[in-house]
Design a protein around this motif. Structure first.
Motif, PDB file in Angstrom:
ATOM      1  N   PHE A 118       0.846  -1.190   0.000  1.00 32.20           N
ATOM      2  CA  PHE A 118       0.000   0.000   0.000  1.00 32.20           C
ATOM      3  C   PHE A 118       0.881   1.240   0.000  1.00 32.20           C
ATOM      4  O   PHE A 118       2.000   1.223   0.526  1.00 32.20           O
ATOM      5  CB  PHE A 118      -0.907   0.035   1.242  1.00 32.20           C
ATOM      6  N   SER A 119       0.366   2.318  -0.563  1.00 31.21           N
ATOM      7  CA  SER A 119       1.070   3.599  -0.463  1.00 31.21           C
ATOM      8  C   SER A 119       0.599   4.391   0.741  1.00 31.21           C
ATOM      9  O   SER A 119       1.336   5.234   1.266  1.00 31.21           O
ATOM     10  CB  SER A 119       0.864   4.415  -1.745  1.00 31.21           C
ATOM     11  N   LYS A 120      -0.628   4.106   1.209  1.00 37.21           N
ATOM     12  CA  LYS A 120      -1.164   4.760   2.395  1.00 37.21           C
ATOM     13  C   LYS A 120      -2.201   3.853   3.042  1.00 37.21           C
ATOM     14  O   LYS A 120      -2.942   3.150   2.341  1.00 37.21           O
ATOM     15  CB  LYS A 120      -1.817   6.110   2.042  1.00 37.21           C
ATOM     16  N   LEU A 121      -2.235   3.868   4.380  1.00 35.73           N
ATOM     17  CA  LEU A 121      -3.265   3.173   5.152  1.00 35.73           C
ATOM     18  C   LEU A 121      -3.703   4.083   6.292  1.00 35.73           C
ATOM     19  O   LEU A 121      -2.879   4.810   6.854  1.00 35.73           O
ATOM     20  CB  LEU A 121      -2.747   1.859   5.738  1.00 35.73           C
ATOM     21  N   VAL A 122      -4.980   4.032   6.621  1.00 37.30           N
ATOM     22  CA  VAL A 122      -5.489   4.819   7.743  1.00 37.30           C
ATOM     23  C   VAL A 122      -5.786   3.882   8.908  1.00 37.30           C
ATOM     24  O   VAL A 122      -6.589   2.951   8.783  1.00 37.30           O
ATOM     25  CB  VAL A 122      -6.743   5.615   7.362  1.00 37.30           C
ATOM     26  N   LEU A 123      -5.119   4.122  10.030  1.00 36.05           N
ATOM     27  CA  LEU A 123      -5.308   3.332  11.246  1.00 36.05           C
ATOM     28  C   LEU A 123      -6.113   4.154  12.245  1.00 36.05           C
ATOM     29  O   LEU A 123      -5.725   5.271  12.588  1.00 36.05           O
ATOM     30  CB  LEU A 123      -3.954   2.948  11.840  1.00 36.05           C
ATOM     31  N   SER A 124      -7.223   3.593  12.693  1.00 36.56           N
ATOM     32  CA  SER A 124      -8.061   4.302  13.663  1.00 36.56           C
ATOM     33  C   SER A 124      -8.214   3.474  14.933  1.00 36.56           C
ATOM     34  O   SER A 124      -7.810   2.311  14.988  1.00 36.56           O
ATOM     35  CB  SER A 124      -9.442   4.603  13.068  1.00 36.56           C
ATOM     36  N   ARG A 125      -8.835   4.087  15.926  1.00 34.16           N
ATOM     37  CA  ARG A 125      -9.095   3.380  17.178  1.00 34.16           C
ATOM     38  C   ARG A 125     -10.352   3.948  17.832  1.00 34.16           C
ATOM     39  O   ARG A 125     -10.833   5.011  17.450  1.00 34.16           O
ATOM     40  CB  ARG A 125      -7.903   3.486  18.140  1.00 34.16           C
ATOM     41  N   ARG A 126     -10.849   3.214  18.807  1.00 38.00           N
ATOM     42  CA  ARG A 126     -12.050   3.598  19.536  1.00 38.00           C
ATOM     43  C   ARG A 126     -11.730   3.659  21.027  1.00 38.00           C
ATOM     44  O   ARG A 126     -10.991   2.837  21.535  1.00 38.00           O
ATOM     45  CB  ARG A 126     -13.162   2.582  19.274  1.00 38.00           C
ATOM     46  N   MET A 127     -12.296   4.649  21.701  1.00 34.70           N
ATOM     47  CA  MET A 127     -12.086   4.814  23.136  1.00 34.70           C
ATOM     48  C   MET A 127     -13.444   4.919  23.826  1.00 34.70           C
ATOM     49  O   MET A 127     -14.337   5.608  23.335  1.00 34.70           O
ATOM     50  CB  MET A 127     -11.267   6.074  23.418  1.00 34.70           C
ATOM     51  N   GLU A 128     -13.601   4.233  24.956  1.00 33.72           N
ATOM     52  CA  GLU A 128     -14.855   4.271  25.697  1.00 33.72           C
ATOM     53  C   GLU A 128     -14.732   5.192  26.903  1.00 33.72           C
ATOM     54  O   GLU A 128     -13.704   5.214  27.588  1.00 33.72           O
ATOM     55  CB  GLU A 128     -15.260   2.872  26.178  1.00 33.72           C
ATOM     56  N   ARG A 129     -15.793   5.944  27.150  1.00 25.91           N
ATOM     57  CA  ARG A 129     -15.921   6.782  28.337  1.00 25.91           C
ATOM     58  C   ARG A 129     -17.287   6.545  28.958  1.00 25.91           C
ATOM     59  O   ARG A 129     -18.278   6.399  28.235  1.00 25.91           O
ATOM     60  CB  ARG A 129     -15.786   8.275  27.985  1.00 25.91           C
ATOM     61  N   ALA A 130     -17.359   6.530  30.295  1.00 28.56           N
ATOM     62  CA  ALA A 130     -18.641   6.386  30.971  1.00 28.56           C
ATOM     63  C   ALA A 130     -19.529   7.582  30.630  1.00 28.56           C
ATOM     64  O   ALA A 130     -19.068   8.723  30.622  1.00 28.56           O
ATOM     65  CB  ALA A 130     -18.443   6.281  32.479  1.00 28.56           C
ATOM     66  N   LYS A 131     -20.792   7.322  30.379  1.00 28.17           N
ATOM     67  CA  LYS A 131     -21.722   8.373  29.978  1.00 28.17           C
ATOM     68  C   LYS A 131     -22.037   9.302  31.140  1.00 28.17           C
ATOM     69  O   LYS A 131     -22.062  10.518  30.978  1.00 28.17           O
ATOM     70  CB  LYS A 131     -22.998   7.737  29.434  1.00 28.17           C
ATOM     71  N   GLY A 132     -22.279   8.759  32.294  1.00 26.05           N
ATOM     72  CA  GLY A 132     -22.573   9.589  33.466  1.00 26.05           C
ATOM     73  C   GLY A 132     -24.035  10.000  33.517  1.00 26.05           C
ATOM     74  O   GLY A 132     -24.680  10.219  32.481  1.00 26.05           O
ATOM     75  N   GLY A 133     -24.555  10.123  34.733  1.00 28.81           N
ATOM     76  CA  GLY A 133     -25.970  10.418  34.918  1.00 28.81           C
ATOM     77  C   GLY A 133     -26.372  11.810  34.510  1.00 28.81           C
ATOM     78  O   GLY A 133     -27.554  12.084  34.275  1.00 28.81           O
ATOM     79  N   GLU A 134     -25.412  12.739  34.410  1.00 28.50           N
ATOM     80  CA  GLU A 134     -25.744  14.124  34.074  1.00 28.50           C
ATOM     81  C   GLU A 134     -25.644  14.411  32.572  1.00 28.50           C
ATOM     82  O   GLU A 134     -25.833  15.538  32.145  1.00 28.50           O
ATOM     83  CB  GLU A 134     -24.798  15.082  34.821  1.00 28.50           C
ATOM     84  N   PHE A 135     -25.351  13.385  31.777  1.00 27.49           N
ATOM     85  CA  PHE A 135     -25.169  13.597  30.347  1.00 27.49           C
ATOM     86  C   PHE A 135     -26.467  14.055  29.697  1.00 27.49           C
ATOM     87  O   PHE A 135     -27.528  13.449  29.882  1.00 27.49           O
ATOM     88  CB  PHE A 135     -24.695  12.304  29.690  1.00 27.49           C
ATOM     89  N   SER A 136     -26.400  15.124  28.924  1.00 27.61           N
ATOM     90  CA  SER A 136     -27.553  15.635  28.178  1.00 27.61           C
ATOM     91  C   SER A 136     -27.170  15.737  26.712  1.00 27.61           C
ATOM     92  O   SER A 136     -26.249  16.486  26.356  1.00 27.61           O
ATOM     93  CB  SER A 136     -27.984  17.012  28.707  1.00 27.61           C
ATOM     94  N   LEU A 137     -27.866  14.995  25.862  1.00 21.13           N
ATOM     95  CA  LEU A 137     -27.563  15.000  24.427  1.00 21.13           C
ATOM     96  C   LEU A 137     -27.754  16.398  23.841  1.00 21.13           C
ATOM     97  O   LEU A 137     -26.929  16.863  23.050  1.00 21.13           O
ATOM     98  CB  LEU A 137     -28.458  13.991  23.713  1.00 21.13           C
ATOM     99  N   THR A 138     -28.830  17.067  24.236  1.00 26.16           N
ATOM    100  CA  THR A 138     -29.079  18.417  23.732  1.00 26.16           C
ATOM    101  C   THR A 138     -27.984  19.373  24.166  1.00 26.16           C
ATOM    102  O   THR A 138     -27.507  20.205  23.378  1.00 26.16           O
ATOM    103  CB  THR A 138     -30.437  18.938  24.234  1.00 26.16           C
ATOM    104  N   GLU A 139     -27.561  19.272  25.416  1.00 20.37           N
ATOM    105  CA  GLU A 139     -26.526  20.160  25.954  1.00 20.37           C
ATOM    106  C   GLU A 139     -25.198  19.954  25.229  1.00 20.37           C
ATOM    107  O   GLU A 139     -24.528  20.913  24.840  1.00 20.37           O
ATOM    108  CB  GLU A 139     -26.354  19.897  27.446  1.00 20.37           C
ATOM    109  N   VAL A 140     -24.823  18.694  25.026  1.00 19.24           N
ATOM    110  CA  VAL A 140     -23.563  18.404  24.356  1.00 19.24           C
ATOM    111  C   VAL A 140     -23.599  18.887  22.910  1.00 19.24           C
ATOM    112  O   VAL A 140     -22.623  19.452  22.403  1.00 19.24           O
ATOM    113  CB  VAL A 140     -23.250  16.896  24.435  1.00 19.24           C
TER     114      VAL A 140
END
Length: 353
Positions: A118-140
């Motif tokens: 290959f001339s180029k490859l993209v390596l990615s990764r995933r990281m997990e974080r606890a959501k927490g009880g105060e998480f607000s989708l609208t706020e974020v």
């Protein structure tokens, strides 16, 4: 468009509980996001998007588990008023040591590059974080809109994909009528204050050059004459990238799906040669990207189309936040540098949660 409406912190949770598919998106430079609620149609090939309109959600690799999704709006999309109740100060980027899994993957990717596969490859990764009880989708989401005015900021939900939120700087395809636009965005370095860098390493230029050459050759092969601007330096949050613009005319835009099948995935998220690089990633990256490094946005053969690569994003479930980031590798890539780049990219989301 309808009048602006105020979205409160419980509205999105209510839609999710009722399994109602929705998407909210805000284009770079816009003040108010747009929201649609609608019905979902699934596709197994991007070419099936020809003549279609709606909010498209495409995965990195199309499969039965991760099909292409199109949310067709019920009624007219609405403009939203969303305000964040608090402001979060940007955090200093974290620089943890590379994980064992990342070290192993980097070694496999680097070996394949050095052996000339290959001339180029993209390596990615995933990281997990606890959501927490105060998480607000609208706020974020509101924080993301305020903190990243020059990014495409989105959140969507469908029963099959779950909830995804992101603030991406990379256009895949944008246009209306005969005037169309795509970009090559590759090469990354952190900003020092608000000053854009003026010098880029040979590795960054090489990485960006592969993406530009691929798009240039693709447009030529498809019969489009393009004009270019760049590469030049642009800001995306606390990071800088190299960007080249490609403007071209499309006299018949009824076949956007076929063009998208050629464009996606670009070397900016996959590698070269494209098909072989995608398969190598599926076999060796060690996790399922799902809809990360796919693309999202409104598609229309009759009106404006704005599709963006799904970067700087996270998948949100009941208990955890799954954050994604990646970087392009060439033969000169060093593991510590590439790991640090993914740390910096993940900071985009850590700054709003």
């Amino acid at each position: 468009m309808a009048d602006n409406i105020q979205l409160n912190s419980t509205d999105l949770d209510s839609l999710i509980r009722r399994n109602l598919p929705f998407a909210i998106y805000r284009l770079p430079g816009q003040t108010h996001p747009t929201m649609i609620v609608g019905e979902v149609t699934q596709y197994e090939d991007l070419a099936e998007l020809d003549h279609k309109s709606g909010f498209v959600i495409a995965p990195f690799h199309i499969s039965k588990q991760h099909p292409v999704i199109c949310i067709t709006p019920h009624g007219v999309p609405v403009k939203l008023e969303i305000t964040a109740s608090e402001s979060l100060s940007p955090r200093e980027p974290q620089h943890n040591a590379p994980t064992t899994a990342y070290c192993k993957c980097f070694g496999e990717f680097k070996t394949a590059l050095c052996e000339g596969d290959f001339s180029k490859l993209v390596l990615s990764r995933r990281m997990e974080r606890a959501k927490g009880g105060e998480f607000s989708l609208t706020e974020v989401y509101a924080r993301a809109c305020r903190q990243y005015p020059n990014s495409y900021v989105f959140v969507y939900y469908t029963p099959s994909t779950g909830v995804w939120l992101g603030c991406t700087p990379e256009i895949l395809l944008s246009g209306r009528g005969q005037e169309w636009y795509t970009v090559a965005l590759a090469g990354t370095q952190p900003l020092t204050g608000d000053t854009l860098p003026t010098e880029w390493s040979e590795k960054n230029h090489e990485e960006q050059g592969y993406v530009s050459s691929y798009i240039r050759d693709l447009l030529h092969k498809e019969g489009y004459t393009s004009t270019e601007k760049g590469p030049y330096t642009v800001r995306a949050g606390a990071l800088a990238h190299l960007k080249t613009e490609f403007h071209f005319r499309m006299t018949d835009n009824r076949h956007l799906g076929k063009l998208l099948r050629q464009l996606h995935p670009t070397p900016a998220v996959c590698g070269l040669p494209k098909a072989e690089a995608q398969q190598f990633i599926l076999d060796h990256e060690g996790y399922d990207r799902a809809y990360y490094s796919g693309f999202v946005g409104m598609l229309s053969a009759d009106d404006s189309t704005h599709l963006y690569v799904n970067l700087r994003c996270m998948n949100i479930d009941e208990e955890q936040l799954h954050l994604y980031a990646g970087g392009g590798l060439v033969t000169s890539s060093e593991m510590e540098d590439e790991w640090r780049e993914t740390e910096n990219k993940m900071q985009t989301l850590l700054n709003i949660i």
